[in-house]
Motif scaffolding. Structure first.
Motif, PDB file in Angstrom:
ATOM      1  N   UNK B 213      28.511  43.026  46.284  1.00 13.86           N
ATOM      2  CA  UNK B 213      28.749  41.581  46.317  1.00 13.86           C
ATOM      3  C   UNK B 213      28.411  40.913  44.986  1.00 13.86           C
ATOM      4  N   UNK B 214      27.669  41.632  44.115  1.00 13.62           N
ATOM      5  CA  UNK B 214      27.323  41.024  42.827  1.00 13.62           C
ATOM      6  C   UNK B 214      28.434  41.211  41.796  1.00 13.62           C
ATOM      7  N   UNK B 215      29.446  42.026  42.161  1.00 13.69           N
ATOM      8  CA  UNK B 215      30.534  42.290  41.209  1.00 13.69           C
ATOM      9  C   UNK B 215      31.684  41.341  41.505  1.00 13.69           C
ATOM     10  N   UNK B 216      32.234  40.753  40.429  1.00  6.20           N
ATOM     11  CA  UNK B 216      33.343  39.826  40.636  1.00  6.20           C
ATOM     12  C   UNK B 216      34.596  40.580  41.058  1.00  6.20           C
ATOM     13  N   UNK B 217      35.502  39.839  41.674  1.00  2.00           N
ATOM     14  CA  UNK B 217      36.776  40.428  42.083  1.00  2.00           C
ATOM     15  C   UNK B 217      37.885  39.611  41.425  1.00  2.00           C
ATOM     16  N   UNK B 218      38.137  39.901  40.150  1.00  3.04           N
ATOM     17  CA  UNK B 218      39.189  39.200  39.425  1.00  3.04           C
ATOM     18  C   UNK B 218      40.277  40.190  39.042  1.00  3.04           C
ATOM     19  N   UNK B 219      41.294  40.322  39.886  1.00  7.48           N
ATOM     20  CA  UNK B 219      42.334  41.319  39.598  1.00  7.48           C
ATOM     21  C   UNK B 219      43.031  40.998  38.283  1.00  7.48           C
ATOM     22  N   UNK B 220      43.206  42.013  37.430  1.00  5.32           N
ATOM     23  CA  UNK B 220      43.921  41.755  36.180  1.00  5.32           C
ATOM     24  C   UNK B 220      45.306  42.382  36.186  1.00  5.32           C
ATOM     25  N   UNK B 221      45.447  43.534  36.807  1.00  3.71           N
ATOM     26  CA  UNK B 221      46.771  44.157  36.886  1.00  3.71           C
ATOM     27  C   UNK B 221      46.958  44.697  38.297  1.00  3.71           C
ATOM     28  N   UNK B 222      48.201  44.872  38.690  1.00  7.65           N
ATOM     29  CA  UNK B 222      48.480  45.361  40.034  1.00  7.65           C
ATOM     30  C   UNK B 222      49.658  46.329  39.982  1.00  7.65           C
ATOM     31  N   UNK B 223      49.669  47.238  40.946  1.00  3.34           N
ATOM     32  CA  UNK B 223      50.679  48.297  40.970  1.00  3.34           C
ATOM     33  C   UNK B 223      50.844  48.779  42.407  1.00  3.34           C
ATOM     34  N   UNK B 224      52.042  49.171  42.777  1.00  7.92           N
ATOM     35  CA  UNK B 224      52.301  49.607  44.140  1.00  7.92           C
ATOM     36  C   UNK B 224      52.996  50.959  44.096  1.00  7.92           C
ATOM     37  N   UNK B 225      52.533  51.904  44.914  1.00  6.11           N
ATOM     38  CA  UNK B 225      53.176  53.212  44.891  1.00  6.11           C
ATOM     39  C   UNK B 225      54.238  53.304  45.993  1.00  6.11           C
ATOM     40  N   UNK B 226      54.826  54.490  46.151  1.00  7.98           N
ATOM     41  CA  UNK B 226      55.950  54.634  47.068  1.00  7.98           C
ATOM     42  C   UNK B 226      55.528  54.389  48.515  1.00  7.98           C
ATOM     43  N   UNK B 227      54.246  54.685  48.841  1.00  8.81           N
ATOM     44  CA  UNK B 227      53.761  54.483  50.200  1.00  8.81           C
ATOM     45  C   UNK B 227      53.263  53.052  50.398  1.00  8.81           C
ATOM     46  N   UNK B 228      53.556  52.165  49.430  1.00 10.42           N
ATOM     47  CA  UNK B 228      53.191  50.749  49.468  1.00 10.42           C
ATOM     48  C   UNK B 228      51.685  50.522  49.434  1.00 10.42           C
ATOM     49  N   UNK B 229      50.932  51.518  48.959  1.00 11.95           N
ATOM     50  CA  UNK B 229      49.522  51.261  48.681  1.00 11.95           C
ATOM     51  C   UNK B 229      49.441  50.393  47.434  1.00 11.95           C
ATOM     52  N   UNK B 230      48.490  49.478  47.440  1.00 16.91           N
ATOM     53  CA  UNK B 230      48.372  48.548  46.322  1.00 16.91           C
ATOM     54  C   UNK B 230      47.158  48.926  45.490  1.00 16.91           C
ATOM     55  N   UNK B 231      47.375  49.164  44.200  1.00 14.52           N
ATOM     56  CA  UNK B 231      46.303  49.516  43.274  1.00 14.52           C
ATOM     57  C   UNK B 231      46.008  48.288  42.427  1.00 14.52           C
ATOM     58  N   UNK B 232      44.748  47.888  42.389  1.00 11.38           N
ATOM     59  CA  UNK B 232      44.373  46.697  41.651  1.00 11.38           C
ATOM     60  C   UNK B 232      43.402  47.090  40.538  1.00 11.38           C
ATOM     61  N   UNK B 233      43.732  46.687  39.325  1.00 14.55           N
ATOM     62  CA  UNK B 233      42.867  46.980  38.183  1.00 14.55           C
ATOM     63  C   UNK B 233      41.967  45.785  37.945  1.00 14.55           C
ATOM     64  N   UNK B 234      40.644  46.016  37.972  1.00 16.84           N
ATOM     65  CA  UNK B 234      39.675  44.939  37.796  1.00 16.84           C
ATOM     66  C   UNK B 234      38.750  45.314  36.655  1.00 16.84           C
ATOM     67  N   UNK B 235      38.605  44.407  35.691  1.00 19.73           N
ATOM     68  CA  UNK B 235      37.868  44.739  34.456  1.00 19.73           C
ATOM     69  C   UNK B 235      36.386  44.999  34.710  1.00 19.73           C
ATOM     70  N   UNK B 236      35.842  44.417  35.795  1.00 15.66           N
ATOM     71  CA  UNK B 236      34.397  44.547  36.008  1.00 15.66           C
ATOM     72  C   UNK B 236      34.035  45.796  36.800  1.00 15.66           C
ATOM     73  N   UNK B 237      35.016  46.602  37.152  1.00 17.08           N
ATOM     74  CA  UNK B 237      34.742  47.782  37.987  1.00 17.08           C
ATOM     75  C   UNK B 237      34.973  49.050  37.182  1.00 17.08           C
TER      76      UNK B 237
END
Lengths: 254, 555
Positions: B213-237
């Motif tokens: 909970x102490x880590x921010x959730x600020x998505x910077x990039x996003x990507x979706x694969x063939x199975x429609x899973x969503x990958x989110x790139x976050x700079x603080x992680x």
């Protein structure tokens, strides 16, 4: 089996190579130290090092052949060799070593023969073998280096008439002495550089002061000033000496 | 009849006119010098593989000025989506910032998206309302994730369904702490052709028992694969990309970098052997560097890049679905990407910071270097093809590069400061290299020979052409020529060629070798016999002399 020890000087290194311990004793006994042969061996070491840089097969050559610089090779062979000789002599003379500079030089050079031969073999092998067979090259270089090491210990032992442990200890200390010598050399070079920079800065200073003069004329003036300074110092010294002599005479006369 | 003098004057005049015409042919030099790396890893001048075609600003697209755009994406329908991050809507609220600009591949405006419609996901809204009421969610967070406009969108991705062709747009809505997925129904007929995004799913911060909970959730990039899973790139992680299922459930992390084995890390590992558990807890933890951007190719491999200045490993990774990097574990070393050398110039250190990656349909990889503004193009085996672009003010150079995309034989680079998209087109040389490399990677070495020879004819510095030609000759069985091409270009190639050449040489000259060896053996034998005789003779002589000398004494 007895050997005829009355052989020409060039045969001695090969005889010693085959008789690591007896050979140096025989050399000492027959007083067959030959500086010419030693220098030829050092030259051969240098040539072989250059060749191994340039002629080792592409598959086994990991040196940067794009830029070939001979200075590191000169330092690696000739400079290091003579530093070793000087360092070892300077050190062992103080600790009951019997070797003269010439004897140390000759013994060290003769001990290097297996290494030179190994390098030469490796140059040929590297042009015939593929990458997977590089173990042969490694083997040859290890064996020859070991052989040279044994010869070096034996040679130093004989030339100084030391025991083997004492020889090894003094060889290690010689390495330290070499480091000291090289550091002093570097220091000296940089010192002379400082002197050069100092002189050059005076020259440029003069150039700025008398900018209406030709630079060549300035150089002559500069040299003239230095000569004049020397002349003044010498004249002062002579006058001082004359004065002293006159004083003595006065004393004697009175 | 004109005199000779007059003819001479005319000829001279014609020649001069021709010369002026020839020099006045328009010739535009690129603002950057093409270069490549040779076998030693030194940069060498090279032909340009890409030159600037055109630069498009927001005005060219018909959407006014762009404002710090930070991402762009080519959908499968060849439409260009640009995340215009700092755009201020004319009648928007304080928390409304940014829009999505959509054009076709010729930069003709299709529509822009400024606002969202959340009415399609009433169940989700009700659920979040209940969370707000029970205090799980704060009012500020609730306002953020239910915002009907963007707040600094930094990433955009478009998924075109292979079955029914519906286009779902995924936007990493950075300051709103969410990734929204929406579809477009109708386009208004106003100046910027605005459209309202019909939101289908919202991906928000996972519950606190799974996500610190102490880590921010600020998505910077996003990507979706063939199975429609969503990958989110976050700079603080630093654990990799955050993965959500299609429905918006948190699935875990994907593709973390390794911890680089620096001196400090090794020392810590040593102390951990000695320390007690309490002491070890207080030590500084070694964490890997976060990934900064990613892309997905047609075979569902995910490529990640790391932007950090200090990072040297895992700059580019090609991950399979299990998260294993295919570009390492080759047994000896990692690849290097970007500029090989770290340069120090006027108090600043220049080392590559790869900020974006694009993988095209052929597997060609374009890496974008933030520091030097250059695009590094590699083939799918990580062989460097071209380097182009740079920092500057001219066309083809950049201030702050943010995104790279490619479509066909063109490469598009988005500049966040100049707020423009620069289109690079492939040169003739580039086309030949690509053709040769394509044939080479498919194992058609002989077919690739013609193109590679053409490459060398145009640019003899192009290192990989020599490897291509070497392989062609090696395959043909012309080992000597192959060795010539591999010499100081490829050690392993030379090794193979030399091995076969040596085999042939020995086989062809076997009789000669056998004769030489036999003669040598015989010579050694006879010499030793002869020397033995000489020695015996000499010893006998000595014995005789010795006896003669001692004869008198015995008596």
């Amino acid at each position: 089996m007895r050997f005829n020890l009355d052989m020409p000087a060039w045969k001695w290194p090969f005889y010693i190579m085959r008789h690591p311990f007896e050979g140096f004793e025989d050399l000492r006994w027959k007083k067959a130290y030959n500086m010419k042969v030693a220098l030829v061996i050092v030259a051969a070491l240098f040539i072989v090092s250059v060749c191994s840089e340039l002629m080792t097969g592409f598959l086994h050559n990991y040196s940067d052949v794009k830029i070939f610089n001979i200075v590191p090779i000169v330092i690696r062979t000739i400079v290091i060799f003579f530093t070793w000789v000087i360092g070892n002599w300077a050190l062992c003379t103080l600790f009951d070593g019997e070797g003269t500079m010439k004897n140390i030089c000759v013994n060290t050079a003769y001990a290097l023969v297996p290494y030179i031969i190994g390098q030469a073999i490796n140059i040929i092998l590297s042009n015939c073998l593929i990458k997977g067979e590089s173990a042969f090259i490694t083997f040859v270089s290890y064996v020859t280096i070991l052989w040279t090491g044994v010869l070096l210990i034996s040679g130093m032992k004989t030339v100084h008439q030391y025991s083997i442990p004492k020889t090894i200890v003094f060889m290690l200390i010689t390495l330290l002495a070499m480091v000291v010598i090289l550091i002093l050399l570097v220091l000296l070079v940089s010192l002379f550089q400082q002197v050069y920079v100092f002189v050059y800065s005076i020259y440029t200073e003069l150039l700025y002061r008398f900018s209406n003069l030709e630079p060549t004329a300035l150089i002559f003036i500069f040299i003239g000033v230095i000569v004049a300074l020397f002349a003044i110092v010498i004249a002062a010294y002579t006058a001082f000496e004359k004065h002293q002599i006159a004083k003595e005479r006065k004393k004697l006369n009175s | 009849m004109p005199s000779i003098k007059r003819i001479a004057v005319r000829v001279t005049a014609a020649a001069m006119a021709a010369a002026t015409l020839m020099t006045s042919v328009a010739y535009a030099d690129e603002p950057y010098t093409g270069y490549n790396y040779d076998w030693w890893g030194d940069p060498v001048p090279s032909q340009n593989g890409y030159v600037v075609d055109k630069v498009y600003t927001g005005a060219d697209m018909g959407v006014g000025a762009l404002s710090e755009p930070s991402d762009m994406f080519f959908s499968d329908n060849e439409d260009l989506f640009i995340a215009d991050t700092s755009y201020k809507p004319t009648n928007g609220t304080d928390t409304a910032k940014g829009r999505i600009v959509v054009t076709d591949s010729k930069f003709n405006l299709k529509y822009t998206v400024e606002s969202l419609d959340l009415s399609g996901i009433q169940d989700w809204l009700d659920y979040k309302q209940s969370e707000l009421n029970t205090g799980v969610l704060s009012q500020a967070d609730y306002n953020k994730i239910t915002n009907t406009s963007f707040n600094g969108p930094t990433g955009v991705f478009v998924d075109v369904d292979t079955d029914d062709g519906t286009e779902t747009i995924y936007v990493a809505d950075n300051a709103n702490d969410r990734v929204v997925a929406f579809e477009i129904d109708e386009i208004n007929d106003d100046q910027y052709k605005t459209a309202v995004g019909k939101v289908t799913t919202v991906y928000t911060r996972p519950p606190s028992n799974m996500y610190d909970s102490s880590v921010t959730f600020n998505p910077s990039k996003v990507l979706v694969d063939a199975a429609k899973n969503v990958y989110v790139c976050i700079k603080s992680i630093t654990k990799g990309a955050v993965v959500f299922s299609k429905e918006g459930d948190f699935n875990g992390y994907f593709g973390a970098n390794r911890v680089e084995a620096t001196g400090e890390v090794l020392l810590n590992a040593f102390w951990k052997l000695i320390f007690s558990r309490e002491q070890a807890k207080r030590m500084r933890r070694s964490v890997p560097v976060e990934i900064s951007n990613f892309d997905i190719d047609s075979d569902n491999f995910i490529y990640t890049v790391t932007e950090s200045k200090s990072a040297e490993t895992d700059i580019l990774k090609k991950l399979n679905s299990a998260g294993t990097n295919i570009y390492t574990n080759l047994g000896y070393s990692d690849y290097t990407f970007g500029d090989a050398l770290t340069k120090w110039y006027r108090g600043q250190t220049y080392s590559s910071q790869i900020t974006d990656i694009d993988v095209d349909a052929n597997g060609t990889i374009n890496l974008l270097d933030l520091k030097t503004g250059r695009v590094f193009q590699y083939d799918d085996e990580c062989n460097l093809l071209f380097i182009f672009g740079g920092i500057g003010q001219q066309k083809g150079t950049f201030n702050i590069v943010n995104a790279v995309e490619s479509l066909g034989d063109r490469v598009y680079v988005l500049d966040g400061r100049k707020c423009s998209v620069t289109v690079f087109k492939q040169t003739e040389f580039g086309a030949i290299v690509h053709q040769a490399m394509d044939l080479f990677n498919r194992g058609k070495y002989e077919e690739a020979r013609g193109p590679w020879e053409e490459v060398i004819r145009r640019d003899s510095n192009y290192w990989f052409a020599y490897i291509g030609l070497g392989n062609a000759y090696l395959n043909e069985g012309d080992y000597e020529t192959a060795m010539k091409y591999f010499y100081y270009n490829s050690r392993s190639g030379y090794n193979d060629a030399f091995k076969s050449w040596r085999m042939n040489f020995i086989r062809d000259n076997f009789t000669l070798f056998a004769v030489i060896i036999l003669v040598l053996l015989a010579a050694i034998y006879f010499i030793s016999v002869w020397r033995g005789k000489v020695r015996a003779k000499r010893n006998a002589e000595r014995e005789r002399l010795f006896k003669e000398q001692n004869k008198g004494r015995e008596d």
